[in-house]
Design a protein around this motif. Structure first.
Motif, PDB file in Angstrom:
ATOM      1  N   LEU A  60       0.821  -1.214   0.000  1.00 28.85           N
ATOM      2  CA  LEU A  60       0.000   0.000   0.000  1.00 28.85           C
ATOM      3  C   LEU A  60       0.851   1.258   0.000  1.00 28.85           C
ATOM      4  N   ARG A  61       0.169   2.362  -0.291  1.00 27.45           N
ATOM      5  CA  ARG A  61       0.834   3.673  -0.231  1.00 27.45           C
ATOM      6  C   ARG A  61      -0.230   4.707   0.135  1.00 27.45           C
ATOM      7  N   GLY A  62       0.227   5.873   0.480  1.00 25.53           N
ATOM      8  CA  GLY A  62      -0.682   6.982   0.779  1.00 25.53           C
ATOM      9  C   GLY A  62      -1.586   6.715   1.965  1.00 25.53           C
ATOM     10  N   ARG A  63      -2.831   7.135   1.813  1.00 23.34           N
ATOM     11  CA  ARG A  63      -3.816   7.033   2.900  1.00 23.34           C
ATOM     12  C   ARG A  63      -4.056   5.576   3.307  1.00 23.34           C
ATOM     13  N   ALA A  64      -4.083   4.678   2.345  1.00 27.85           N
ATOM     14  CA  ALA A  64      -4.300   3.263   2.653  1.00 27.85           C
ATOM     15  C   ALA A  64      -3.152   2.706   3.498  1.00 27.85           C
ATOM     16  N   LEU A  65      -1.920   3.095   3.184  1.00 28.82           N
ATOM     17  CA  LEU A  65      -0.763   2.666   3.967  1.00 28.82           C
ATOM     18  C   LEU A  65      -0.849   3.233   5.382  1.00 28.82           C
ATOM     19  N   ALA A  66      -1.220   4.490   5.514  1.00 29.61           N
ATOM     20  CA  ALA A  66      -1.362   5.098   6.840  1.00 29.61           C
ATOM     21  C   ALA A  66      -2.411   4.352   7.669  1.00 29.61           C
ATOM     22  N   SER A  67      -3.517   3.984   7.034  1.00 24.70           N
ATOM     23  CA  SER A  67      -4.559   3.229   7.739  1.00 24.70           C
ATOM     24  C   SER A  67      -4.035   1.862   8.164  1.00 24.70           C
ATOM     25  N   ALA A  68      -3.344   1.166   7.267  1.00 23.40           N
ATOM     26  CA  ALA A  68      -2.813  -0.162   7.594  1.00 23.40           C
ATOM     27  C   ALA A  68      -1.850  -0.080   8.773  1.00 23.40           C
ATOM     28  N   ARG A  69      -1.009   0.921   8.778  1.00 25.41           N
ATOM     29  CA  ARG A  69      -0.070   1.087   9.901  1.00 25.41           C
ATOM     30  C   ARG A  69      -0.821   1.362  11.203  1.00 25.41           C
ATOM     31  N   GLN A  70      -1.857   2.182  11.114  1.00 25.87           N
ATOM     32  CA  GLN A  70      -2.675   2.464  12.296  1.00 25.87           C
ATOM     33  C   GLN A  70      -3.350   1.177  12.780  1.00 25.87           C
ATOM     34  N   PHE A  71      -3.837   0.368  11.847  1.00 32.75           N
ATOM     35  CA  PHE A  71      -4.527  -0.863  12.206  1.00 32.75           C
ATOM     36  C   PHE A  71      -3.574  -1.875  12.844  1.00 32.75           C
ATOM     37  N   ILE A  72      -2.313  -1.904  12.410  1.00 30.98           N
ATOM     38  CA  ILE A  72      -1.329  -2.777  13.061  1.00 30.98           C
ATOM     39  C   ILE A  72      -1.237  -2.394  14.539  1.00 30.98           C
ATOM     40  N   GLY A  73      -1.183  -1.098  14.813  1.00 27.15           N
ATOM     41  CA  GLY A  73      -1.149  -0.640  16.202  1.00 27.15           C
ATOM     42  C   GLY A  73      -2.405  -1.037  16.961  1.00 27.15           C
ATOM     43  N   HIS A  74      -3.553  -0.906  16.314  1.00 25.97           N
ATOM     44  CA  HIS A  74      -4.814  -1.315  16.952  1.00 25.97           C
ATOM     45  C   HIS A  74      -4.781  -2.803  17.275  1.00 25.97           C
ATOM     46  N   GLU A  75      -4.361  -3.617  16.314  1.00 22.67           N
ATOM     47  CA  GLU A  75      -4.344  -5.067  16.526  1.00 22.67           C
ATOM     48  C   GLU A  75      -3.380  -5.441  17.650  1.00 22.67           C
ATOM     49  N   ARG A  76      -2.273  -4.742  17.754  1.00 18.48           N
ATOM     50  CA  ARG A  76      -1.330  -5.001  18.857  1.00 18.48           C
ATOM     51  C   ARG A  76      -1.973  -4.653  20.202  1.00 18.48           C
ATOM     52  N   ARG A  77      -2.700  -3.536  20.242  1.00 17.27           N
ATOM     53  CA  ARG A  77      -3.386  -3.173  21.489  1.00 17.27           C
ATOM     54  C   ARG A  77      -4.501  -4.159  21.803  1.00 17.27           C
ATOM     55  N   HIS A  78      -5.179  -4.664  20.776  1.00 17.69           N
ATOM     56  CA  HIS A  78      -6.186  -5.705  21.007  1.00 17.69           C
ATOM     57  C   HIS A  78      -5.520  -6.928  21.632  1.00 17.69           C
ATOM     58  N   ALA A  79      -4.402  -7.357  21.062  1.00 19.20           N
ATOM     59  CA  ALA A  79      -3.684  -8.525  21.581  1.00 19.20           C
ATOM     60  C   ALA A  79      -3.269  -8.287  23.027  1.00 19.20           C
ATOM     61  N   ASP A  80      -2.765  -7.094  23.331  1.00 22.91           N
ATOM     62  CA  ASP A  80      -2.363  -6.778  24.711  1.00 22.91           C
ATOM     63  C   ASP A  80      -3.555  -6.824  25.657  1.00 22.91           C
ATOM     64  N   ALA A  81      -4.687  -6.265  25.236  1.00 29.17           N
ATOM     65  CA  ALA A  81      -5.890  -6.260  26.075  1.00 29.17           C
ATOM     66  C   ALA A  81      -6.372  -7.691  26.319  1.00 29.17           C
ATOM     67  N   LEU A  82      -6.347  -8.517  25.285  1.00 26.99           N
ATOM     68  CA  LEU A  82      -6.766  -9.912  25.446  1.00 26.99           C
ATOM     69  C   LEU A  82      -5.810 -10.665  26.366  1.00 26.99           C
ATOM     70  N   ALA A  83      -4.511 -10.449  26.212  1.00 24.33           N
ATOM     71  CA  ALA A  83      -3.526 -11.116  27.066  1.00 24.33           C
ATOM     72  C   ALA A  83      -3.739 -10.718  28.532  1.00 24.33           C
ATOM     73  N   ARG A  84      -4.000  -9.438  28.781  1.00 24.84           N
ATOM     74  CA  ARG A  84      -4.270  -9.000  30.165  1.00 24.84           C
ATOM     75  C   ARG A  84      -5.535  -9.664  30.708  1.00 24.84           C
ATOM     76  N   ALA A  85      -6.565  -9.725  29.890  1.00 26.56           N
ATOM     77  CA  ALA A  85      -7.825 -10.341  30.326  1.00 26.56           C
ATOM     78  C   ALA A  85      -7.624 -11.828  30.626  1.00 26.56           C
ATOM     79  N   ILE A  86      -6.859 -12.506  29.799  1.00 26.75           N
ATOM     80  CA  ILE A  86      -6.578 -13.936  30.025  1.00 26.75           C
ATOM     81  C   ILE A  86      -5.825 -14.107  31.334  1.00 26.75           C
ATOM     82  N   SER A  87      -4.841 -13.265  31.569  1.00 23.37           N
ATOM     83  CA  SER A  87      -4.074 -13.330  32.816  1.00 23.37           C
ATOM     84  C   SER A  87      -4.966 -13.072  34.028  1.00 23.37           C
ATOM     85  N   LYS A  88      -5.873 -12.100  33.926  1.00 22.46           N
ATOM     86  CA  LYS A  88      -6.799 -11.812  35.033  1.00 22.46           C
ATOM     87  C   LYS A  88      -7.713 -12.989  35.324  1.00 22.46           C
TER      88      LYS A  88
END
Length: 184
Positions: A60-88
């Protein structure tokens, strides 16, 4: 795009379950173990999404690339939130597989359109997984976390649809039409 991004930011902020509330005391050990198993399956889904978006971003490039990069960050935060919930819940979060394990099953991406179509597939799969999981989760805070992530995955799908030039809200229900009502 701005509305989806703002809504996604709000949903992401709530993914960590920022509340200090303890899980409901009425949840049995069996239910907590079941919730942890469901969340570990979702966690693996998130690891797959991270690998997918890492690959998608290379096409990707341009706006689509920016969105994909943002979504990678979102997915990482989702994974972190799920890992914390599993640990709890008293369980161990499943570690991510090597990227090659995930990418082995990915389709070939010949260009931007293939990458955006794959992004939509990734999000559709995540939406279905979270929709299915919500009915199986007994712990209220865990269900709230999964629901918040589901909202964000739906927003990601809307962005992918827009980048593909398709209607961003193609139908009123995420996973198909509502059940048929019986007529008297």
């Amino acid at each position: 795009m701005v509305v989806a991004s703002s809504a996604a930011a709000f949903a992401i902020a709530s993914c960590g379950g920022g509340s200090k509330a303890k899980p409901a005391d009425t949840v049995s050990t069996t239910e907590a173990q079941s919730d942890a198993a469901v969340l570990n399956a979702l966690l693996d889904q998130e690891h797959s999404s991270i690998a997918a978006y890492t690959l998608i971003a290379t096409k990707l490039r341009g706006r689509a690339l920016a969105s994909a990069r943002q979504f990678i960050g979102h997915e990482r935060r989702h994974a972190d939130a799920l890992a914390r919930a599993i640990s709890k819940l008293g369980a161990a979060p499943t570690a991510a597989q090597p990227d090659e394990e995930y990418t082995r099953g990915f389709p070939p991406l010949r260009g931007e359109r293939d990458a955006l179509s794959f992004a939509l597939d990734v999000e559709s799969t995540a939406i279905a997984a979270y929709s299915d999981a919500l009915g199986k989760i007994a712990t209220d805070p865990v269900r709230a976390t999964a629901a918040a992530i589901l909202v964000t995955e739906s927003e990601h799908a809307a962005v992918a649809l827009g980048e593909l030039g398709r209607p961003q809200v193609p139908q009123p229900f995420v996973n198909g039409p509502p059940p048929q009502e019986e007529t008297p």
